[in-house]
Design a protein around this motif. Structure first.
Motif, PDB file in Angstrom:
ATOM      1  N   PRO A  15       0.728  -1.344   0.024  1.00 58.74           N
ATOM      2  CA  PRO A  15      -0.113   0.009   0.323  1.00 58.74           C
ATOM      3  C   PRO A  15       1.068   1.237   0.028  1.00 58.74           C
ATOM      4  N   LEU A  16       0.349   2.211  -0.722  1.00 57.50           N
ATOM      5  CA  LEU A  16       1.298   3.440  -0.827  1.00 57.50           C
ATOM      6  C   LEU A  16       1.323   4.227   0.608  1.00 57.50           C
ATOM      7  N   GLU A  17       2.547   4.636   0.965  1.00 59.32           N
ATOM      8  CA  GLU A  17       2.612   4.990   2.294  1.00 59.32           C
ATOM      9  C   GLU A  17       3.815   5.966   2.074  1.00 59.32           C
ATOM     10  N   VAL A  18       3.668   7.238   2.967  1.00 63.00           N
ATOM     11  CA  VAL A  18       4.783   8.271   3.047  1.00 63.00           C
ATOM     12  C   VAL A  18       5.166   8.575   4.615  1.00 63.00           C
ATOM     13  N   GLN A  19       6.253   8.450   4.968  1.00 59.31           N
ATOM     14  CA  GLN A  19       6.850   8.402   6.409  1.00 59.31           C
ATOM     15  C   GLN A  19       7.682   9.691   6.334  1.00 59.31           C
ATOM     16  N   ALA A  20       7.531  10.543   7.334  1.00 53.95           N
ATOM     17  CA  ALA A  20       8.547  11.574   7.410  1.00 53.95           C
ATOM     18  C   ALA A  20       8.772  11.738   8.914  1.00 53.95           C
ATOM     19  N   LEU A  23       1.183  -0.850  -4.721  1.00 58.77           N
ATOM     20  CA  LEU A  23       0.439   0.372  -4.783  1.00 58.77           C
ATOM     21  C   LEU A  23      -0.935  -0.148  -4.708  1.00 58.77           C
ATOM     22  N   ALA A  24      -1.308  -1.018  -3.642  1.00 49.91           N
ATOM     23  CA  ALA A  24      -2.599  -1.351  -3.261  1.00 49.91           C
ATOM     24  C   ALA A  24      -3.447  -0.164  -2.779  1.00 49.91           C
ATOM     25  N   GLY A  25      -4.646  -0.077  -3.316  1.00 52.15           N
ATOM     26  CA  GLY A  25      -5.251   1.349  -2.551  1.00 52.15           C
ATOM     27  C   GLY A  25      -5.389   2.395  -3.460  1.00 52.15           C
ATOM     28  N   VAL A  26      -4.638   2.338  -4.656  1.00 56.30           N
ATOM     29  CA  VAL A  26      -4.464   3.641  -5.756  1.00 56.30           C
ATOM     30  C   VAL A  26      -5.642   3.147  -6.788  1.00 56.30           C
ATOM     31  N   PRO A  27      -6.477   3.950  -6.582  1.00 60.68           N
ATOM     32  CA  PRO A  27      -7.630   3.951  -7.579  1.00 60.68           C
ATOM     33  C   PRO A  27      -7.507   4.419  -8.903  1.00 60.68           C
ATOM     34  N   SER A  28      -6.582   3.680  -9.684  1.00 62.65           N
ATOM     35  CA  SER A  28      -6.248   4.092 -10.970  1.00 62.65           C
ATOM     36  C   SER A  28      -6.188   2.909 -11.997  1.00 62.65           C
ATOM     37  N   GLY A  44      -1.891  -0.992 -13.841  1.00 59.22           N
ATOM     38  CA  GLY A  44      -1.068  -1.794 -15.206  1.00 59.22           C
ATOM     39  C   GLY A  44       0.227  -1.540 -14.667  1.00 59.22           C
ATOM     40  N   LYS A  45       0.786  -0.556 -13.982  1.00 58.92           N
ATOM     41  CA  LYS A  45       2.159  -0.405 -13.488  1.00 58.92           C
ATOM     42  C   LYS A  45       2.175  -1.314 -12.377  1.00 58.92           C
ATOM     43  N   ALA A  46       1.432  -1.517 -11.671  1.00 62.96           N
ATOM     44  CA  ALA A  46       1.378  -2.393 -10.358  1.00 62.96           C
ATOM     45  C   ALA A  46       1.869  -3.702 -10.703  1.00 62.96           C
TER      46      ALA A  46
END
Length: 624
Positions: free
Chosen positions: A19-24, A149-154, A159-161
């Motif tokens: 799943p897409l994630e960003v950490q700071a 890229l789970a959870g990215v609605p596109s 296709g890239k996943a």
């Protein structure tokens, strides 16, 4: 699926191998809307490369974007920047025409780290360090923590996943193969059996399981695994097993001593899905008719049969490469097994044409063949290339082709692939879609110039903008060159540059600089002209940019109209002459565009000194 271990990513880290994630700084940032997730995913997948606004709009809305799509993408970018700024990180997303790019400097991206570790593993393997290679692949696989890229609605991102997942599976297979080389077969049987149950049609995984079972003393089970795989392949795909499975079955039947050796299953490195297409041209303009025509290649490939081949021809600087790359990038999702690109330098004034062996070697390496295993002979390279792409969906773009013989070794034998080639003239090349590009219309030229120079500097003087397009002959190369001069000189107006270009003797100098050297590009075509055709060009150049007929050319050369027409056809095929309507005398008329006429005059002054060229005034008067 392997669990993601704690990694030493920098303070700002991105994860999309799950799943897409960003950490700071160790805390997770909340990405607002689904659209923001799509935009961020697209920027991450092309980190440090520009992603156009149009491509982002397509990823968010598919083929049905709203009228406000571009504005809403800008809103998403602003929201993402605000999110990063609130966490103390600025300048993560840069605005670069015609879109945006994610600047990875100082960031950690798990997908980039994965690729680096796999490359290091491949290098270690090529140098004989099997244990180190195995460790590197294990490290790479531990970065995965779920479906990419789970959870990215596109649909575009999906296709890239899928391609990322194919890469993961191939690396996983290679990792298991290395463990077999390290004699860990007993421990690997359960893991390989689970992989085969999950992916029963992956023949290499099944062959590895057969080998592990054989080495563990379970010969009959290994043969039953083959039989089960054959049944699945025949029932699901109508195909017999490929050579990897067949060879393994034969070796087990014979108790082949090679099965006890270190590497009985070839290392094919099928993890590699090449994506070699250059970036699409900024501010790509027009060509909608041509793009629609090229889409017929996709229809032909879907129907099956012979290899779909597109051929783009046209004069120097008319935008063949830009069109080919733009279409190829838009069609990339139809070719999940990869996109190959080669510039054959057929008309490069500074470098020799590319050798087929060098290009094929690059293709083979991009398809996963280790450098040490690439054949030297062209026929062996061609055979291996056709074997690797057989049945796969691969797009091959071959740029700057001089003749069909130069491109022939690079043409796949499989109709599941597709080829698009460009060249200034390719009369000996067959294409199921063949297009001859013409210069831009006035409105297209103005649109490109306006996009580069800026709306504020062009809004109040459309007439000057149109005239600038005319003086550039509607040639995209010349338009870019002229527009970039204006963009860099903010104190100039369009009329300032026009005053320079209106003088024919200065025009080529004004628009020939750096990579936009129009004179050098025209000269690259000129040097390949036969001597007689080059003489015709120089003498036509002395007439300026006007309509000419074979009779006029015959007068200039003191030859017959038939010979003159043949020579003019050579110039037309080489991209120097445009065909105009027939005149009242019944003869076909040709036009030498202004920039080409100026180049021809320059060559004439150098090469035809004292040549006794017939009086131009006499020629004009005779045919007035």
């Amino acid at each position: 699926m392997s669990e993601l271990s704690e990694t030493s990513l920098p303070s700002l880290g991105f994860r999309y191998l799950g799943p897409l994630e960003v950490q700071a700084d160790g805390r997770r940032l909340r990405i607002g809307s689904p659209r923001q997730r799509v935009v961020l995913a697209m920027l991450l997948l092309a980190s440090d490369c520009v992603v156009s606004v149009d491509h982002l709009v397509d990823a968010v809305w598919g083929g049905s974007p709203p009228a406000t799509g571009r504005t809403q993408v800008a809103i998403c970018i602003a929201a993402l920047r605000k999110m990063f700024a609130a966490a103390g990180y600025h300048d993560v997303i840069a605005t670069v025409s015609p879109g945006y790019k994610l600047v990875s400097d100082g960031c950690g991206i798990d997908g980039v780290q994965f690729s680096r570790l796999v490359d290091e593993g491949q290098t270690a393997l090529q140098q004989g360090r099997t244990a180190e290679a195995s460790a590197k692949l294990d490290q790479a696989l531990k970065l995965w923590w779920g479906p990419a890229l789970a959870g990215v609605p596109s649909a575009v991102v999906e296709g890239k996943a899928i391609r990322l997942e194919e890469t993961r599976l191939a690396v996983y297979e290679e990792s298991l193969a290395l463990k077999l080389e390290l004699r860990q077969h007993t421990d690997l049987v359960p893991e390989l059996a689970a992989l085969v149950r999950e992916h029963p049609l992956r023949e290499r995984a099944r062959a590895l399981l057969m080998l592990a079972q054989y080495r563990a003393g379970r010969r009959s089970e290994a043969l039953e695994i083959f039989n089960e795989g054959r049944r699945r392949l025949v029932e699901d795909l109508g195909l017999e097993p490929g050579p990897i499975l067949r060879d393994m079955q034969t070796a087990i039947f014979r108790d082949d001593p090679k099965l006890a050796s270190a590497k009985p299953v070839p290392s094919v490195w099928t993890r590699v899905v090449p994506a070699q297409l250059p970036p699409t041209a900024p501010l790509f303009t027009g060509r909608q008719t041509e793009l629609t025509a090229l889409d017929r290649l996709l229809d032909q490939r879907a129907r099956g049969g012979s290899l779909p081949v597109g051929v783009l021809t046209g004069q120097v600087g008319v935008g063949k490469t830009a069109l080919a790359v733009h279409w190829a990038r838009g069609a990339a999702d139809h070719f999940p097994d990869g996109q190959l690109f080669a510039d054959l330098r057929g008309w490069d004034p500074d470098h020799p044409a590319a050798e087929a062996t060098a290009v094929l070697s690059g293709f083979l390496h991009a398809l996963g063949v280790p450098l040490a295993e690439i054949p030297v002979r062209l026929d062996e390279q061609t055979s291996l290339y056709n074997s690797l792409v057989d049945g796969r969906r691969v797009l091959v773009v071959i740029d700057n082709v001089q003749n069909a013989a130069q491109a022939r070794p690079l043409m796949p034998g499989s109709g599941t692939c597709c080829v698009l080639m460009t060249g200034r003239t390719l009369p000996d090349s067959h294409g199921s879609v063949r297009l001859h590009l013409k210069p831009f219309r006035t409105d297209e030229s103005s649109a490109l110039l306006r996009g580069i120079i800026g709306e504020e500097r062009t809004r109040d003087d459309p007439e000057s903008l149109e005239r600038l397009g005319e003086l550039c002959d509607g040639m995209p190369l010349a338009l870019w060159s002229a527009a970039l001069r204006l963009a860099a000189r903010t104190h100039w107006t369009v009329k300032d540059l026009l005053s320079r270009l209106e003088d024919p003797d200065r025009r080529l100098n004004e628009i020939s600089h750096g990579i936009w050297d129009v004179r050098a590009q025209i000269g690259a075509s000129y040097r390949y002209l036969p001597p007689r055709a080059a003489l015709v060009l120089r003498r036509l150049g002395s007439l300026g940019s006007c309509d000419v007929t074979p009779r006029m050319t015959a007068t200039l050369l003191d030859c017959g109209p038939a010979e003159a027409e043949d020579l003019m056809e050579q110039l037309h095929e080489a991209g120097f002459l445009e065909v105009a309507a027939r005149g009242q005398d019944g003869y076909r008329r040709y036009r030498l565009p202004g920039l080409f006429a100026q180049y021809a005059r320059e060559r004439g002054r150098t090469e035809d000194v004292g040549d006794g060229v017939k009086s131009l005034a006499l020629v004009r008067a005779q045919f007035a």
